[in-house]
Design an enzyme around this catalytic site. Structure first.
Site, PDB file in Angstrom:
ATOM      1  N   CYS A 156       0.806  -1.226   0.000  1.00 18.47           N
ATOM      2  CA  CYS A 156       0.000   0.000   0.000  1.00 18.47           C
ATOM      3  C   CYS A 156       0.832   1.266   0.000  1.00 18.47           C
ATOM      4  O   CYS A 156       0.292   2.361  -0.119  1.00 18.47           O
ATOM      5  CB  CYS A 156      -0.904   0.015   1.234  1.00 18.47           C
ATOM      6  SG  CYS A 156       0.064   0.054   2.735  1.00 18.47           S
ATOM      7  N   CYS A 206      -0.346  -4.494   8.025  1.00 15.85           N
ATOM      8  CA  CYS A 206      -0.035  -3.298   8.824  1.00 15.85           C
ATOM      9  C   CYS A 206       0.751  -3.700  10.083  1.00 15.85           C
ATOM     10  O   CYS A 206       1.662  -2.981  10.503  1.00 15.85           O
ATOM     11  CB  CYS A 206      -1.314  -2.560   9.227  1.00 15.85           C
ATOM     12  SG  CYS A 206      -2.542  -2.439   7.912  1.00 15.85           S
TER      13      CYS A 206
HETATM   14 FE1  FES Z   1      -1.025  -0.673   4.474  1.00 17.13          FE
HETATM   15 FE2  FES Z   1      -2.181  -0.423   6.748  1.00 17.13          FE
HETATM   16  S1  FES Z   1      -3.121  -0.467   4.835  1.00 17.13           S
HETATM   17  S2  FES Z   1      -0.103  -0.442   6.395  1.00 17.13           S
HETATM   18 FE1  FES Z   2      -4.283   3.582   2.349  1.00 19.85          FE
HETATM   19 FE2  FES Z   2      -2.571   2.057   3.692  1.00 19.85          FE
HETATM   20  S1  FES Z   2      -3.632   1.629   1.901  1.00 19.85           S
HETATM   21  S2  FES Z   2      -3.228   4.017   4.096  1.00 19.85           S
END
Ligand code: FES
Ligand code: FES
Length: 132
Positions: free
Chosen positions: A37, A106
């Site tokens: 992301c 994450c």
């Molecule tokens: Fe990628 Fe949380 S969405 S670190």
């Molecule tokens: Fe949007 Fe991680 S994908 S903040």
């Protein structure tokens, strides 16, 4: 998606946001990114002469779960030795924060960040030991 209360609490009141002077030898710094992301996490530890973490801080450019994961990580590592801190698993964080499957990466970011910060500390301190 709904966030757990714990994620929202860390997101609204993140613990230990900030930074330490990177050049100092007792500071380990990491900067890791999540390829999935593009979120980025910076984590720092302040280590005493017995290899115990006396303080930790972070800055995260990312989603709520990444912020919560790094905030929780800084709380957990304080008072731990580097060896103990190395053993914290992203699954422990995901469980504590009740992260849904799409947010597991994450918590992986937080595990990568602490491991990289410890490595950075060791690299710096090997160098300084040689000088003596
Ligand atoms: Fe990628 Fe949380 S969405 S670190
Ligand atoms: Fe949007 Fe991680 S994908 S903040």
């Amino acid at each position: 998606m709904s966030y757990s209360k714990k994620v929202i609490d860390h997101y609204e009141n993140p613990r230990n946001v900030g930074s330490f002077p990177e050049k100092e030898n007792n500071i380990g710094t990491s900067l890791v990114g999540a390829p999935a992301c593009g979120d980025v996490m910076k984590l720092q530890i302040k280590v005493d002469h017995k290899e115990r973490i006396k303080d930790a801080c972070f800055k995260t450019y990312g989603c709520g779960s990444a912020i919560a994961s790094s905030s929780l990580m800084t709380e957990w590592v304080k008072g731990k030795t580097l060896n103990q801190a190395k053993k914290i698993k992203n699954t422990d964080i995901a469980k504590e924060l009740e992260l849904p499957p799409v947010k597991i990466h994450c918590s992986i970011l937080a595990e990568d960040a602490i491991k990289a910060a410890i490595k950075n500390y060791y690299q710096k301190n090997k160098k300084t030991k040689k000088k003596k």
